[in-house]
Scaffold this motif. Structure first.
Motif: not given
Length: 761
Positions: A43-51, A276-279, A401-405, A539-543
């Motif tokens: 629940d409520d878990a972002g993609p950039a948390l797991p090691a 992939a770019e960091l927003t 991370t790396p997304y805006q939302g 397709d050209e802008d992952w984040s």
């Protein structure tokens, strides 16, 4: 469905001698080697948390499933709890199954009703009819809030939606130490106390293991469908100190640095592409350097607690997987592990010791939280039963991370893109390279049906079924380079929305951002026609880092038109209807229809949504009691440790306490003990200023005479708790008052002959 019963093959004559007995074999509806299915949902878990994906939270079970199976790094959710769960279980878009927002904020528009229609049968209902045993654990959050009392009705509970067994909680969140639990359709108490080591994630793992053992003993050849959905890492972030301490110092550099490190880690793990770019951080979200130095230990500890909470939940999932394998089910069990029903949650806003402050839109300062925390034992109190803490929204941004939302943002991938892994040892070969086809949570149901070789039924229990919206991703299991088949998908939560088509996505945040406190500026005159839309080529802008709206106005216009079409098809209209209750009309929140109640002295576990609103509506509570000298105990309490109100006696002294989410406590106490004997006690509550959140006047009366009067300076306009309850004669769940926190459930040492509540407005 259901399939017709097996006919008799025997001939019934006039006598047994004239009859023949030759039973027909059962007609199989599944292949003999039909796999078991276990769905794990965090629940409520972002993609950039797991090691394993580049983050800092150790997730050995996620890594175990990943290293034995395959992963999907363009898998999507709805960006909110109830909607994702309803879509996962039915294979339909969330508005089409009445889940345009969480069940507690339901309203009268079809797409927001909070009722999954019987025309959209769940995976569990379908598989049960095909011969599967079906069971669910943990968080449900798809029962209309007004139907969650002991009185039901139960047809929208898990057991009314195809699950033969359920153990967990019906609401959107729960104290991990003192949850309001149900088993099937019966309210039950946790099997032990926090002092005895209770934790909800461990409890649902224990219970799932017991269920598996019973299944192995009694139905070893029958396939099963298990849905194991934690309450972690939804707030409140509750975990034992030793788990949080494993991350001591890990987040001292702050969320801005975490973002950079997490993206580098995700690239090194092969989870996101090298380009992939960091927003950038939104201007309205604090930078770590903007946090005063004396507040940084508080903000860092909040994230340490969350990390320990996340690892602990993953480890409990691993215990269930261990038992599957120990019992011999591992080879032919499909395990689907979804890390997050949406992105990380910014609902803690600036960081909080009691997360419902934000939902009640009560302004506070971080120094107030720190000061209140000192009274509870300092930073070590975070994660304990004494607090309902949740981290700063910038940690949610970092976790996405790396997304805006983040959670509640259907506009950007940080709210909707969640990792998914699938293991099936007897069928799927491990591939470390993630599948990149675009897929959505509605795709799980048709995928399971295709793997099993069955079709979604046209009729279930006499009800014609709505078509499945999802697209099976079974094709991609063996062919990672196959062209994606899910070509169009809309997203909408509380007016935050987007539309995807063939690699392009158009997005608008709508009128609000989840980390900004209070009602959005200009919301009274907001219209979706004024929202600014962005355009991205995924397709050209992952984040979603490069907005192409100015370069491709025609493409943007076409996608906006496509969103309008999808919205009309899927009952999304009116756009923004999810804001109707929380922003425009909190007085319309789901509640009991009654204005007067007669309870008995042993009434317990009435969910707050269905209980009298004792803390924010003028009311009179009348209690007829018989007491001895110097009696003790709770007469009633509403809410829990993180916020609530309560009336109790200590050594006979009648005491009322209003706990405003830990940051402010108001006590009104009589000057003398109650004499032994029978008494009529009244608690009269009225507004000093008739406005939501306004101050309250509270008067205690004994036998018609005023015993004490006080003023609650600020009241909770919405509610105290999402999962705790009204209890009469004792305090289950969390202790509202610290005066009896070490004496729970602090049962009343007397007799309550009558407990009457009446609104007085």
């Amino acid at each position: 469905m259901p399939f017709p019963p097996k006919p008799s093959g025997s001939f019934a004559g006039r006598t047994l001698a004239e009859s023949t007995y030759s039973p027909l074999p059962a007609e199989p509806h599944l292949a003999g080697d039909a796999p078991n299915v276990l769905v794990i949902l965090i629940d409520d878990a972002g993609p950039a948390l797991p090691a394993p994906l580049g983050g800092k939270i150790d997730t050995p079970t996620l890594e175990r499933i990943r290293s034995a199976g395959i992963g999907y790094n363009r898998f999507h959710t709805t960006s909110m709890c109830s909607p994702t769960r309803a879509s996962l279980l039915t294979g339909r878009n969330h508005h089409r199954v009445g889940a345009g927002q969480i069940a507690e904020l339901a309203n009268d528009w079809d797409g927001y009703s909070g009722h999954i229609p019987k025309s959209s049968a769940t995976i569990a209902e379908v598989l049960r009819n095909y011969g599967y045993s079906t069971a669910a654990w943990g968080k449900w959050h798809n029962t209309p809030a007004e139907e969650t009392t002991k009185a039901g009705p139960y047809d929208n509970w898990p057991t009314g939606n195809g699950f033969e067994y359920f153990y967990g909680f019906l609401a959107g969140e729960a104290s991990q130490y003192e949850p309001n639990l149900v088993r099937n359709t019966t309210s039950v108490l946790p099997p032990k106390s926090p002092e005895d080591g209770y934790h909800l994630s461990e409890d649902i793992a224990d219970d799932a293991i017991s269920w598996l053992r019973d299944h192995k003993a009694l139905s070893p050849d029958k396939p099963f469908f298990m849905y194991w959905a934690t309450g972690a890492i939804h707030g409140p972030h509750h975990i034992m100190k030793e788990w949080a301490d494993k991350y001591a110092g890990a987040f001292d550099a702050g969320w801005d640095v975490y973002r950079e490190e997490a993206l580098a880690g995700a690239k090194a793990a092969g989870w996101v592409p090298e380009d992939a770019e960091l927003t950038p951080r939104p201007e309205s979200l604090q930078g770590w350097d903007e946090i005063p130095d004396h507040q940084k230990p508080f903000q860092a500890r909040l994230m340490e607690v969350c990390a320990g909470f996340g690892e602990h939940a993953d480890v409990q999932a691993g215990r269930v997987v261990d038992e599957l394998e120990r019992l011999g089910y591992g080879e032919n069990t499909i395990i689907v592990y979804i890390w997050g029903d949406n992105g990380s949650s910014g609902e803690g806003q600036n960081g909080t010791i009691s997360e419902l402050l934000a939902q009640n839109m009560i302004p506070t300062t971080i120094d107030q939280h720190i000061a209140a925390l000192e009274e509870l034992g300092g930073l070590d109190a975070l994660g304990t039963p004494a607090t309902d803490n949740q981290y700063h929204a910038a940690w949610a941004w970092a976790g996405s991370t790396p997304y805006q939302g983040m959670k509640l943002m259907a506009s950007h991938l940080g709210g909707t893109r969640n990792p998914m892994f699938i293991q099936w040892p007897g069928r799927i070969e491990h591939d470390p390279v993630p599948r990149t086809q675009f897929h959505h949570v509605i795709d799980l149901a048709p995928t399971i049906y295709e793997i099993l070789g069955i079709s979604a039924p046209e009729n279930v229990n006499g009800v014609h079924q709505d078509p499945i919206d999802g697209t099976s991703f079974a094709y991609s299991i063996d062919d990672k380079s196959a062209d994606g088949r899910h070509r169009v998908q809309y997203f909408e939560i509380m007016a935050s929305r987007s539309i995807y088509e063939d690699g392009w996505i158009a997005s608008t945040t709508g009128p609000r951002l989840p980390w900004v406190p209070g009602a959005p500026p200009g919301i009274a005159t907001w219209t979706p026609d004024e929202d600014r839309w962005e355009l991205y080529n995924l397709d050209e802008d992952w984040s979603q880092a490069r907005d192409l709206a100015a370069e491709h106005p025609d493409k943007l216009a076409a996608l906006k038109e496509l969103f309008a079409i999808e919205a009309a098809k899927n009952k999304v209209l009116p756009v923004g209807a999810g804001l109707w209750v929380p922003v425009y009309h909190p007085e319309f929140r789901i509640s009991t229809p009654y204005t007067e109640w007669d309870f008995t002295g042993d009434t317990t576990r009435v969910p707050e949504f269905c209980a009298p609103a004792l803390g924010n509506k003028p009311n009179t509570v009348t209690i007829d009691v018989e007491v001895g000298e110097a009696a003790n105990g709770v007469l009633y309490k509403l809410g829990g440790a993180g916020g609530g109100l309560t009336l109790f006696v200590v050594d006979g002294v009648l005491t009322y306490e209003y706990n405003l989410f830990l940051v402010q406590r108001t006590t009104v106490a009589a000057s003398a003990p109650l004499p032994a004997g029978t008494h009529s006690i009244e608690v009269v509550t009225s507004y000093v200023e008739p406005r939501p959140g306004g101050p309250l006047s509270v008067t205690l009366r004994v036998d018609g005479q005023d015993a004490a009067t006080g003023v609650v300076p600020v009241s909770a306009p919405l509610l105290f708790s999402a999962n705790d309850c009204l209890d009469v004669g004792r305090a289950y769940g969390g202790p509202v008052s610290r005066a009896y926190a070490d004496r729970m459930p602090f049962a009343f040492e007397g007799t309550i002959d009558r407990f009457h509540v009446a609104y007085t407005m």
